[in-house]
Enzyme design. Structure first.
Site, PDB file in Angstrom:
ATOM      1  N   ASP A   1       0.849  -1.177   0.000  1.00 44.88           N
ATOM      2  CA  ASP A   1       0.000   0.000   0.000  1.00 44.88           C
ATOM      3  C   ASP A   1       0.884   1.225   0.000  1.00 44.88           C
ATOM      4  OD1 ASP A   1      -2.561  -0.982  -0.092  1.00 44.88           O
ATOM      5  OD2 ASP A   1      -2.539  -1.501   2.039  1.00 44.88           O
TER       6      ASP A   1
ATOM      7  N   GLU B   1      -2.009  18.482   5.790  1.00 40.62           N
ATOM      8  CA  GLU B   1      -1.539  19.323   4.681  1.00 40.62           C
ATOM      9  C   GLU B   1      -1.329  20.753   5.164  1.00 40.62           C
ATOM     10  OE1 GLU B   1      -4.109  17.274   4.445  1.00 40.62           O
ATOM     11  OE2 GLU B   1      -3.638  15.877   2.807  1.00 40.62           O
TER      12      GLU B   1
ATOM     13  N   LYS C   1      -7.206  29.240  -0.023  1.00 40.05           N
ATOM     14  CA  LYS C   1      -6.388  28.232  -0.707  1.00 40.05           C
ATOM     15  C   LYS C   1      -7.263  26.998  -0.885  1.00 40.05           C
ATOM     16  CE  LYS C   1      -4.242  25.463   2.915  1.00 40.05           C
ATOM     17  NZ  LYS C   1      -5.120  25.591   4.055  1.00 40.05           N
TER      18      LYS C   1
ATOM     19  N   ASP D   1     -10.249  -5.663   2.377  1.00 41.13           N
ATOM     20  CA  ASP D   1      -9.000  -6.319   1.977  1.00 41.13           C
ATOM     21  C   ASP D   1      -9.085  -7.831   2.128  1.00 41.13           C
ATOM     22  OD1 ASP D   1      -7.542  -4.121   1.253  1.00 41.13           O
ATOM     23  OD2 ASP D   1      -6.773  -3.757   3.276  1.00 41.13           O
TER      24      ASP D   1
END
Lengths: 544, 685, 277
Positions: free
Chosen positions: B307, B348, B393, B524
């Site tokens: 991953d 971020e 932004k 998964d």
């Protein structure tokens, strides 16, 4: 050594076109032999699973044994019998097994036992087809490597016919004419007496020898027309024919790896196999020459050379080379008396067979034997690179190892138990011609030769007793067909697998490293198995 | 738990002796044919020594028993290391009770069935494996992971699994039990680390077959030697009987000694210890292999699915550059970007502040009178309003349309910048401002995934080992490709769905490759089950843990690489010791054959290259060497052969040199040294 | 027709295969080879027969005896190598004796003896030496042409191949007096010690003292031929050079210069002698 060099050069030149030709024969469409398939009532493109293939091999062998046995037993009724009687039952049984198994051990003397028809239509036929069976089984094993998730390994009848009529027959024909031109006899003459110039008489004989001689070497059979085999001037008249016979007996075994390489689509894998065979063979031929030329034993020292049992026209060196070649392949033809070799020279011939007839071995059988050794090597070496071992993309797991181990077990067990039994009973011991360790070597040699389907002998041994006819017959039969069954089972198991793609983590099996490993493992396994026996035979005699 | 690195403590050997002695029971020993033959041999020599006592016979007998004992010792030591861990696991598996949800009935934890709902509150032990269906809690999982810091488990999502025996530290949760009685994770762990239900792995079985075949050959070789020896003795009637050889052949004690020396006792003794130790090495790294087959398969893996997030990259995108628009200075853009992000708590946002500080020396500041505009799915941008100025932004299209709305004209240049960053796999965040009546685009923040340090080298190593690495990511192909290039993986699967993953695994397997992957989410599970090596994160769902064949208690996806290496090491250790074992035989022949036969054939003394003192000392020395080498190799078997990732050819060359050549040479030296000692014993020379 | 069970079909196919392949490889193949060989190389294919006065006297490829009715060599002919079976094509064989076959079994009352390979070599060397008028001495041989072999016991030494009352070839060995061998006595328990002696470069070449592998060796070595040349020249009244030239003419060199050994073909050489008057 120029002889050796010239043989190497000749084989290097020839192995490629011949290997490629055999590749085309075994993988291409049926050719002119198509009519034969109709005669046999088989469809060549019908694929057989391995058990069916194996049953066909065994059925063919069974019928062959019966026919060869029957023709010998009925000899007195046949044409061209030269007045010889029916062959006694124990001899006939042993001989039938011997020729069907590609061993060609001979407990009889050809010139006073077998008429021309039995030689030519019973024995020589098996020279062809037993070789073709070996090649067929080898091809089936190689198919195991090339196929993906398949449940079949080919068609035995097609492989048998193709191998016989498209490979062996044409080469043997050319070889027979070359031999005939050089003086090998090919007629139907019966033994007759001539007056010699010294005022005595001598019997002269003849027979369809050239044809039989060519396939005897080409098919790594080795059964001589005469008792003294390729030492006999009518079988091997000169140094040139001697060279040619060595060449013929090495021809297919050394070319087959090329066929293998082509079939698996990686010629370099074939090169690796040839390299293993050639390394072992060269070492052996050189050592045999060294031991024979040094003549290190009492009688050769007294004589001044190891000339007892050797022909003047061949000399010591070419005799040693022939002896090494005939035992390295499963041929067993002899151009000199191995029994009279120096102890260590004689040991080399024994050791060559003990390698399991893989360097280069018999037609086909040499390749499949060597592939088994490669598989065992891959298994041990493959673990050392940290992966489940693979060979040519096929995983070597429990089933494969089981079959490979069984294969590897057969001949040592036969040789050692056979020798052990012989040494433990009166009939066994009575056969010795020599005394002391050399006498033991004769018996060891007999079982080694029979179980490995070689057929040569320390010929002093008296093997035409019922005990030996039966014991050696069983050794030959088990030594031939048990391995074949294991090989075919292995072929089936490999064919059913899907290949694993090669990566940097895969053990490369085409490099000198791998070649060295196979050589090393082969030598070590064989040495470990047979050292006690060798110590009590040739080593006891040869080291002072 | 055993010391790291597998160092062997002599005390450990001693403490394992009783267990080793117990394993001499033929009923258990027959499973190991090689050692079983040693034991039969030891029994036989004991009888012979009683019937015809001599110091030599008793010495051989003693050492044969020691050989069998040492073999068991290897296994016992290996098992002993797991026992410590099992004990601590058992402690966690105290009898607990379970409180049923709704009914609040209290029942014994052992009676729980899959599907039962139980309530667990702070301070209580979770009664069984299951998934949280309601609530959030901090859980102490130290009982199984050894990690003392509590972890958060919550309902829904991929961190819902809880393990029986762990303790809830805070809050209240409702757990749906997923285990069957007696098959809890802890039960399985205990069984695993103790090696109780250890089954032979495919390679081990294959190797056992080979060893059995070799044993059979040597058995035949020694037995058939007897009539040959009798003959040799008979044709040399002048040679007096010796201890080794009489008219009846080789003496029983000597024959058995030869057999035991020849059969592959070294690898036969260490084989199962190697397997147990391999599992143990995983346990030491907090990985539980639920089958030995999986460990072996790990060595064979040729494709690794990794991953992206968390394994290859640090997990969050970070600001990597400020690209100003024409007419804007970089500092100006940096200041605006920082200002807009001060209140942004997303990773971020934090990374923009950090980058502004590191790259432009802008400190964090407190702004008074600021109004923060949070990110919403509708606006797709965030920012700040200070007096006279608004800064935004966010996604390029959103910010540009905001600028346009307020009369600005973002030029073609901005579009180019944005496309450029996207093309390089980065994420562009456009920064715009509005001062008074005019608005403009200041520039673009380049956010990018940061590849973990050292990954490139790691993947290069993998490539040398012949392993293909495939990065799995939800990113678009462009982004994925950029990161794949930077990280140096061989391939990537972008915009991957669980179905895509499964399909990829099947495709790889179709081509004959073995696939390893990690996973944690319920989605998964199919892929984990399909993969040859499926490592579930312990933090993941129980479905994932059920589907995989390994569980990483640390939940560290990078560990997959280590697992592969451990798998390889396991196979290498087996191969190396097999080679060593077979190579050893050469020297033993050189010791024993002349010892038996030099009397009848004096020439054979030439084989006595070690110049051993006497036949008795030669045979005894070989037997002693054969026994001692087992003990000496136990540490290697437990630790595993050193493995450095490299190509197969290099690996083979190194191991062949060390264990093949070493295996030939070592016994010559060893037997000679032992001979120097034993020759002084009474009755030996 | 009803389909037969598979094992029957397999065996039927096998029967047909054996039949078909026998016809091809066991009948057609040898007959075609024979036809072509008989047409192209009739001389070789029929055994390279040689004639004297229009009468077949043997094959150039097969050796023969040049001895008189008494078994003694005819001095006017080159002699062939020793043979394990008197050059009889109906029972070819080698001696098959090993290189350490050095102990004779001496003839004793009621028991025939056997000669060891070493003694055979020594005896041949001695008689060849006598015939050619050179020394027949060899290493490991006694002067009367048996193997010089001792059996060494802790307290006695016996020269096993020398029956009493022969004087042993050496008087003492390791300080012990060497005894002659008493036929019938079992010396197996002694250690076998061949004694080399001090002979170097024996005059009789190796091929003259050993039997070949085929018992039909048509050739002798050039050395052996040259050893016999003086006798031939003397007996036949030919100049020695002429005999040497004849030897030269009948020497087959190595094939292509490196395969095999130079060999002298005895029968053709002797035929040439008969014509060379």
């Amino acid at each position: 050594m120029l002889v050796l060099a010239s043989l190497v050069v000749a084989l290097v030149l020839v192995h490629r076109p011949l290997g490629d030709y055999m590749y085309r024969v075994y993988t291409g469409p049926p050719g002119r032999e198509r009519a034969l398939y109709r005669l046999l009532g088989v469809r060549p493109d019908t694929e057989q699973p391995w058990p069916v293939y194996a049953r066909a091999v065994l059925a063919f062998a069974l019928v062959s044994v019966l026919v060869v046995y029957g023709l010998q037993r009925l000899q007195n009724w046949l044409i061209l019998s030269l007045g010889f009687d029916a062959v006694p039952a124990p001899v006939a049984w042993n001989t039938a097994i011997s020729f069907v198994t590609n061993t060609n051990w001979q407990s009889y003397a050809g010139e006073n036992t077998m008429g021309h028809l039995v030689q030519m239509s019973a024995l020589a036929v098996q020279n062809f087809v037993s070789a073709a069976v070996g090649m067929a089984v080898a091809v089936a094993l190689v198919r195991g490597f090339t196929r993906r998730g398949s449940d079949t390994v080919g068609n035995f009848w097609a492989d048998l016919i193709r191998g016989t009529v498209r490979i062996l027959l044409p080469i043997a024909f050319v070889g027979a004419l070359i031999l005939a031109a050089a003086g090998v006899v090919q007629n139907f003459t019966a033994p007759h007496e001539v007056a010699t110039i010294a005022g005595g008489t001598q019997h002269l004989t003849g027979g369809p020898i050239a044809g039989q001689e060519a396939i005897k070497e080409l098919g790594t059979n080795g059964g001589g027309f005469y008792n003294t085999n390729s030492a006999h001037p009518f079988e091997n008249p000169g140094p040139g024919t001697n060279w040619f016979e060595i060449f013929l007996l090495l021809l297919i075994p050394f070319s087959f790896p090329r066929t293998f390489g082509r079939m698996v689509g990686q010629p370099r894998q074939g090169h690796a196999i040839v390299a293993v065979m050639a390394t072992l063979a060269l070492l052996s031929v050189i050592l045999t020459n060294v031991f024979e030329l040094s003549g290190d034993a009492t009688v050769p020292h007294a004589v001044g050379a190891a000339m007892e049992g050797k022909e003047v026209r061949f000399g010591v060196s070419d005799s040693a080379t022939f002896a090494a070649a005939t035992t390295l392949t499963s041929t067993g033809a002899t151009n000199s008396a191995h029994d009279s070799f120096t102890p260590l020279g004689g040991m080399m011939t024994l050791l060559n067979m003990m390698l399991g007839e893989v360097a280069p071995g018999g037609t086909g059988s040499g390749l499949y034997g060597m592939l088994i050794l490669a598989i065992l090597t891959v298994f041990i070496a493959g673990l050392m690179v940290g992966r489940t071992p693979e060979y040519l993309g096929k995983r070597i797991s429990a089933r494969e190892i089981k079959l490979a181990s069984l294969y590897f077990l057969v001949t040592p067990v036969l040789v050692l138990t056979g020798t052990g039994l012989a040494m433990a009973n009166r009939s066994g011991l009575a056969a010795m011609h020599n005394t002391g360790p050399h006498g033991f070597s004769e018996i060891l040699y007999a079982f080694t030769s029979a179980a490995n389907n070689n057929g040569s002998a320390f010929a002093g041994i008296t093997a035409d007793t019922p005990w030996y006819e039966v014991a050696l017959g069983l050794c030959m039969a088990f030594g031939r067909f048990l391995p074949i069954i294991f090989v075919l089972a292995l072929a089936g198991s490999l064919a059913a697998q899907k290949p694993v793609p090669a990566s940097a983590g895969t053990l490369p099996t085409h490099r000198p490293q791998f070649v060295g490993m196979v050589v090393g493992i082969t030598v070590i396994l064989v040495a470990l198995t047979f050292l006690p026996a060798l110590a009590l035979g040739p080593l006891a005699e040869g080291i002072h | 738990m055993s010391p790291p690195g597998g160092l062997l403590d002599p005390r450990q050997l001693l403490s394992s002796l009783p267990d080793a002695a117990k394993k001499l029971n033929p009923l258990t020993l027959w499973r190991n044919p090689v050692m079983f033959i040693v034991e039969i041999g030891a029994v036989a020599t004991t009888v012979l020594a009683i019937l015809e006592p001599s110091f030599f016979a008793w010495a051989i007998t003693a050492w044969l028993w020691l050989t069998a004992l040492f073999a068991n010792l290897a296994e016992a030591v290996a098992e002993g290391r797991g026992k410590a861990q099992a004990a601590s696991l058992r402690a966690a598996k105290r009898d607990t009770t379970a409180r049923m949800h709704e009914s609040e009935a209290v029942i014994n934890a052992a009676d729980l069935r899959p599907g039962d709902l139980v309530v667990v509150e702070a301070g209580e032990i979770i009664p069984g494996d299951g998934d949280i269906v309601e609530g959030i809690a901090s859980v102490d999982e130290s009982a199984i992971t050894g990690e003392s810091a509590p972890v958060i488990r919550e309902s829904g999502g991929d961190r819902s699994a809880v393990t029986g025996g762990t303790k809830v530290l805070s809050d209240r949760i409702v757990v749906r039990i997923t285990q069957k009685p007696g098959e809890s994770f802890i039960d399985r762990m205990i069984a695993l680390v103790e090696g109780a239900d250890r089954q032979k792995t495919p390679n081990e079985i294959a190797l056992n077959i080979l060893l059995a075949a070799l044993t059979l050959i040597f058995l035949v070789a020694t037995v058939t030697m007897q009539p040959m020896a009798i003959y040799a003795k008979r044709v040399n009637p002048g040679v007096p009987d010796s201890l080794a050889l009489t008219a009846d052949g080789v003496s029983g004690v000597v024959l058995i000694s030869l057999l035991v020396c020849l059969i592959p006792t070294t690898i036969g003794a260490l084989l199962s210890a190697i397997g147990i130790a391999g599992m143990d090495r995983l346990v030491q790294r907090n990985v539980l292999a639920l089958s030995g087959r999986a460990v072996e398969a790990a060595g064979d893996v040729s494709t690794l699915l990794l991953d992206k997030t968390g394994t290859i990259t640090l997990g969050n995108r970070q600001a990597a550059a400020f690209v100003p628009a024409t007419g804007v200075s970089p500092d100006e853009l940096a200041a605006a970007a920082q200002l807009a992000s001060l209140a942004d708590d997303t990773p971020e946002g934090r990374s923009i502040v950090v980058f502004a500080k590191e790259g432009f020396g802008l400190r964090e500041r407190k702004i008074t009178g600021a109004h923060w505009a949070p990110f919403t799915a509708q606006t797709r941008m965030s920012g700040v309003d200070v007096p006279d100025r608004q800064i935004r932004k966010g996604a390029a299209s959103a910010v540009m349309s905001w600028v346009r709305q307020h009369g600005g004209h973002p030029g073609e240049q901005i579009k180019e910048l944005v496309d450029g960053i996207s093309a390089s796999g980065g994420t562009p965040l456009v920064v715009g401002e509005r001062v008074g009546g005019t608005s403009r685009v200041l520039g673009v923040i380049h956010l990018k995934d940061v590849v973990k340090q050292g990954m490139r080298e790691r993947f290069a190593e993998m490539r040398r080992m012949g392993i293909r690495t495939i990065m799995i990511t939800g990113d678009n192909p462009l982004t994925a490709k950029a990161i794949a290039d930077e990280a140096g993986v061989d391939d990537f699967l972008a915009e991957a769905t669980p179905e895509d993953k499964l399909k990829l695994i099947k495709k790889e397997q179709e081509g004959g490759r073995l696939v390893a992957m990690t996973g944690d989410g319920t989605n998964d599970a199919p892929a984990l089950a399909q993969a040859d090596v499926g490592v579930a994160m312990n933090t993941g769902t129980s479905a994932a843990k059920e589907a995989g064949n390994m569980v990483d208690l640390d939940s560290n996806p990078t560990k997959l690489i280590e697992i592969v290496e451990i798998g390889k090491q396991l196979l290498i250790t087996r191969g190396a010791l097999t080679t060593f074992s077979i190579a050893n035989d050469i020297a033993k022949y050189f010791a024993i054959i002349p010892a038996i036969f030099a009397a009848v054939y004096p020439g054979l003394d030439a084989l006595n290259v070690m110049r051993l003192a006497s036949p008795q000392s030669a045979i005894l020395a070989a037997v002693i060497f054969n026994a001692i080498i087992i003990v000496l190799l136990i540490p290697l078997a437990l630790r595993g052969v050193r493995y450095r990732p490299s190509s197969a050819a290099d690996l083979l060359a190194r191991n062949l040199y060390r264990y093949g050549l070493g295996g030939v040479v070592a016994p010559f030296v060893g037997i000679k040294i032992i001979d120097l000692f034993v020759q002084h014993l009474p009755g030996i020379s | 027709m009803k389909r037969l069970p598979r094992w029957v079909r397999t065996h039927l196919a096998a029967v047909r295969a054996v039949a078909v392949l026998t016809l091809i490889t066991g009948v057609l193949y040898p007959l075609v080879v024979m036809g072509v060989a008989q047409v192209l190389f009739p001389r070789q294919a029929n055994g390279s027969l040689v004639e004297k006065n229009g009468r077949t006297v043997g094959s150039a490829l097969v050796g023969q005896l040049f001895t008189g009715p008494d078994g003694k060599p005819i001095p006017g002919y080159f002699q062939s190598r020793p043979s394990a079976d008197a050059y009889d094509m109906l029972s070819t064989t080698a001696s098959n004796l090993g290189p350490e076959d050095v102990v004779d079994t001496l003839p004793a009352p009621g028991k025939t003896g056997t000669k060891s390979l070493l003694t055979q070599v020594c005896a041949r060397s001695r008689s060849a030496g006598e015939l050619e008028g050179v020394s027949g001495a060899r290493p490991y041989c006694t002067s009367e042409g048996v193997g010089a072999v001792l059996k060494v016991f802790p307290n006695r030494v016996v020269s096993v191949n020398q029956p009493c009352p022969t004087t042993p070839f050496i008087p003492k060995y390791q300080g012990m007096v060497v005894e002659c061998a008493r036929p019938g006595e079992d010396y197996a328990a002694g250690r076998t010690v061949p004694v080399r002696g001090d002979i170097r470069n024996p005059a009789v070449p190796p091929d003259a003292v050993t039997a070949s592998g085929s018992s039909l060796d048509p050739d002798i070595s050039v050395e052996y031929a040259r050893l016999q040349a003086p006798r031939i020249a003397r007996e036949r009244g030919l100049p020695l050079d002429r005999v040497h030239a004849l030897i030269q003419d009948h020497t087959t060199g190595r094939t292509f210069g490196f395969i095999g050994e130079p060999a002298v073909q005895v029968l053709p050489l002797n035929l040439a002698l008969d014509q060379a008057r």
